[in-house]
Design an enzyme around this catalytic site. Sequence first.
Site, PDB file in Angstrom:
ATOM      1  N   LYS A 134     -11.255  -4.950  -3.160  1.00 46.08           N
ATOM      2  CA  LYS A 134     -12.268  -3.899  -3.297  1.00 46.08           C
ATOM      3  C   LYS A 134     -11.656  -2.561  -3.675  1.00 46.08           C
ATOM      4  O   LYS A 134     -12.357  -1.668  -4.093  1.00 46.08           O
ATOM      5  CB  LYS A 134     -13.142  -3.793  -2.048  1.00 46.08           C
ATOM      6  CG  LYS A 134     -12.435  -3.566  -0.737  1.00 46.08           C
ATOM      7  CD  LYS A 134     -13.479  -3.449   0.370  1.00 46.08           C
ATOM      8  CE  LYS A 134     -13.138  -4.250   1.603  1.00 46.08           C
ATOM      9  NZ  LYS A 134     -11.960  -3.752   2.329  1.00 46.08           N
ATOM     10  N   LYS A 176      -4.860 -10.460  -6.596  1.00 37.35           N
ATOM     11  CA  LYS A 176      -5.975 -10.724  -5.680  1.00 37.35           C
ATOM     12  C   LYS A 176      -7.201  -9.896  -6.063  1.00 37.35           C
ATOM     13  O   LYS A 176      -7.051  -8.729  -6.431  1.00 37.35           O
ATOM     14  CB  LYS A 176      -5.529 -10.351  -4.262  1.00 37.35           C
ATOM     15  CG  LYS A 176      -6.482 -10.770  -3.176  1.00 37.35           C
ATOM     16  CD  LYS A 176      -6.072 -10.207  -1.815  1.00 37.35           C
ATOM     17  CE  LYS A 176      -6.674  -8.842  -1.582  1.00 37.35           C
ATOM     18  NZ  LYS A 176      -6.736  -8.418  -0.176  1.00 37.35           N
ATOM     19  N   LYS A 227       0.821  -1.219   0.000  1.00 38.00           N
ATOM     20  CA  LYS A 227       0.000   0.000   0.000  1.00 38.00           C
ATOM     21  C   LYS A 227       0.852   1.265   0.000  1.00 38.00           C
ATOM     22  O   LYS A 227       0.410   2.307  -0.461  1.00 38.00           O
ATOM     23  CB  LYS A 227      -0.958   0.026   1.199  1.00 38.00           C
ATOM     24  CG  LYS A 227      -1.838  -1.199   1.311  1.00 38.00           C
ATOM     25  CD  LYS A 227      -3.275  -0.930   0.989  1.00 38.00           C
ATOM     26  CE  LYS A 227      -4.034  -2.240   0.904  1.00 38.00           C
ATOM     27  NZ  LYS A 227      -5.330  -2.234   0.367  1.00 38.00           N
TER      28      LYS A 227
HETATM   29  P1  ATP Z   1      -8.592  -3.541   0.161  1.00 36.74           P
HETATM   30  O1  ATP Z   1      -8.692  -3.765  -1.301  1.00 36.74           O
HETATM   31  O2  ATP Z   1      -9.290  -2.327   0.658  1.00 36.74           O
HETATM   32  O3  ATP Z   1      -7.215  -3.719   0.718  1.00 36.74           O
HETATM   33  P2  ATP Z   1      -9.725  -6.174   0.515  1.00 36.74           P
HETATM   34  O4  ATP Z   1     -10.741  -6.346  -0.543  1.00 36.74           O
HETATM   35  O5  ATP Z   1      -8.443  -6.902   0.400  1.00 36.74           O
HETATM   36  O6  ATP Z   1      -9.462  -4.656   0.832  1.00 36.74           O
HETATM   37  P3  ATP Z   1     -10.075  -6.494   3.343  1.00 36.74           P
HETATM   38  O7  ATP Z   1     -10.946  -5.542   4.089  1.00 36.74           O
HETATM   39  O8  ATP Z   1      -8.593  -6.309   3.454  1.00 36.74           O
HETATM   40  O9  ATP Z   1     -10.479  -6.573   1.817  1.00 36.74           O
HETATM   41  O10 ATP Z   1     -10.423  -7.948   3.760  1.00 36.74           O
HETATM   42  C1  ATP Z   1     -11.556  -8.379   4.464  1.00 36.74           C
HETATM   43  C2  ATP Z   1     -11.491  -9.889   4.582  1.00 36.74           C
HETATM   44  O11 ATP Z   1     -11.714 -10.453   3.282  1.00 36.74           O
HETATM   45  C3  ATP Z   1     -10.140 -10.418   5.056  1.00 36.74           C
HETATM   46  O12 ATP Z   1     -10.343 -11.563   5.874  1.00 36.74           O
HETATM   47  C4  ATP Z   1      -9.463 -10.799   3.781  1.00 36.74           C
HETATM   48  O13 ATP Z   1      -8.478 -11.775   3.978  1.00 36.74           O
HETATM   49  C5  ATP Z   1     -10.633 -11.319   2.942  1.00 36.74           C
HETATM   50  N1  ATP Z   1     -10.377 -11.171   1.503  1.00 36.74           N
HETATM   51  C6  ATP Z   1     -10.187 -10.013   0.836  1.00 36.74           C
HETATM   52  N2  ATP Z   1     -10.004 -10.231  -0.473  1.00 36.74           N
HETATM   53  C7  ATP Z   1     -10.048 -11.588  -0.636  1.00 36.74           C
HETATM   54  C8  ATP Z   1      -9.910 -12.444  -1.769  1.00 36.74           C
HETATM   55  N3  ATP Z   1      -9.672 -11.950  -2.968  1.00 36.74           N
HETATM   56  N4  ATP Z   1     -10.039 -13.770  -1.579  1.00 36.74           N
HETATM   57  C9  ATP Z   1     -10.281 -14.275  -0.346  1.00 36.74           C
HETATM   58  N5  ATP Z   1     -10.415 -13.520   0.762  1.00 36.74           N
HETATM   59  C10 ATP Z   1     -10.302 -12.190   0.635  1.00 36.74           C
END
Ligand code: ATP
Length: 327
Positions: A197, A194, A111
């Site tokens: 969001k 990955k 980040k």
């Molecule tokens: P950002 O893009 O804002 O970093 P993110 O989409 O990675 O966010 P988080 O809020 O960091 O989402 O994650 C919330 C939960 O969802 C965590 O337990 C994270 O491990 C899980 N998670 C996020 N993206 C994935 C994915 N692509 N596959 C499986 N689990 C996920």
Amino acid sequence: MDRILSGIKPTGQLTLGNYIGAIKNFSRVQYDGEPFLFIADLHALTLPIDPEVLRKNSRDVAAYYLAAGLDPKHSTIFLQSDVSTHSELAIILQNYLYMGELSRMTQFKDKSQKMKEEAIGLGLFAYPVLMAADIVLYDAKRIPVGEDQVQHVELARDLVKRFNNRYGEVLTMPRAEVAKVGKRIMSLSDPTKKMSKSEPKGDIYLSDSLEVMRKKIMSAVTDLGHEIKYDPENKPGISNLMTILSSLSGKSFEEIEKEFEGKGYGDFKRAVADAVVKEMEPFKAKYEEIVASGLVDKVLEEGAKKAYDASKVVLTRVQKAVGLYRK
Ligand code: ATP
Ligand code: LTN
């Protein structure tokens, strides 16, 4: 009953990755223990975010928790910022995590990579300190997360070891629980990244209409060849779609390979889209119903009270241990 704890930061529209990797798991495990599930809104402030967007996202995550079947009579659902003990404990625990280990966190490196050093907030760097406070504050033993969060939970374990060595058995040792299938859903437009969001392209958002979800799957990037085979190295696109199908249908990779032997990518993608729509249709309807009912505010208010009472016990224990509490 062991305590289960996890959170999601309300930084944007939730994706199918969040649903499969986190939310669906929460509702699957909720009756195996005593869950504390929160919306990590303080963590959302670690990167710039519009106040109104943050407010809306936070209530949205709560509504999605409820839509996924989390039962507020059993699971404590709350906003991190509503429970002041999180911030109070983080201020204490920051003294037991070190600059070197914080700077090695993959999430921090990812980040902050594109940011100028002068513009990197201390909160982004100290993210794992607050997360460790979230975790130990409830004596939680089980931390269900997606794969990307395991490193943070490991750091919380190091902190517990360090703290307890110094002060005795004060903190409870947590453990990350990662689902066997679906721990890392990849982007549909670039299956080497990955699904996230904060990435605008190629992701399925829970707010997408069912037709848009179907379209995104039908146009997902696939690989050369035409075989339906689980091989993340050489066939990342197909393997990702197989992971989505497997985690939603419960079918194993072997079963899926057998079912689509001799069939093309089109048939396979249609089956994945059908599975996603079948899962999302009732989920999205439930979400709309919950938003309209006004239940979210009530749940968050009651959740905050329960969370405060539970966490105050641990905060006091820590304060006493380090010498901050009147005898
Ligand atoms: P950002 O893009 O804002 O970093 P993110 O989409 O990675 O966010 P988080 O809020 O960091 O989402 O994650 C919330 C939960 O969802 C965590 O337990 C994270 O491990 C899980 N998670 C996020 N993206 C994935 C994915 N692509 N596959 C499986 N689990 C996920
Ligand atoms: N960093 C997590 C959200 C989070 C969390 C936690 C998860 C904040 N505190 C404690 C588990 C336990 C993320 O999903 N990005």
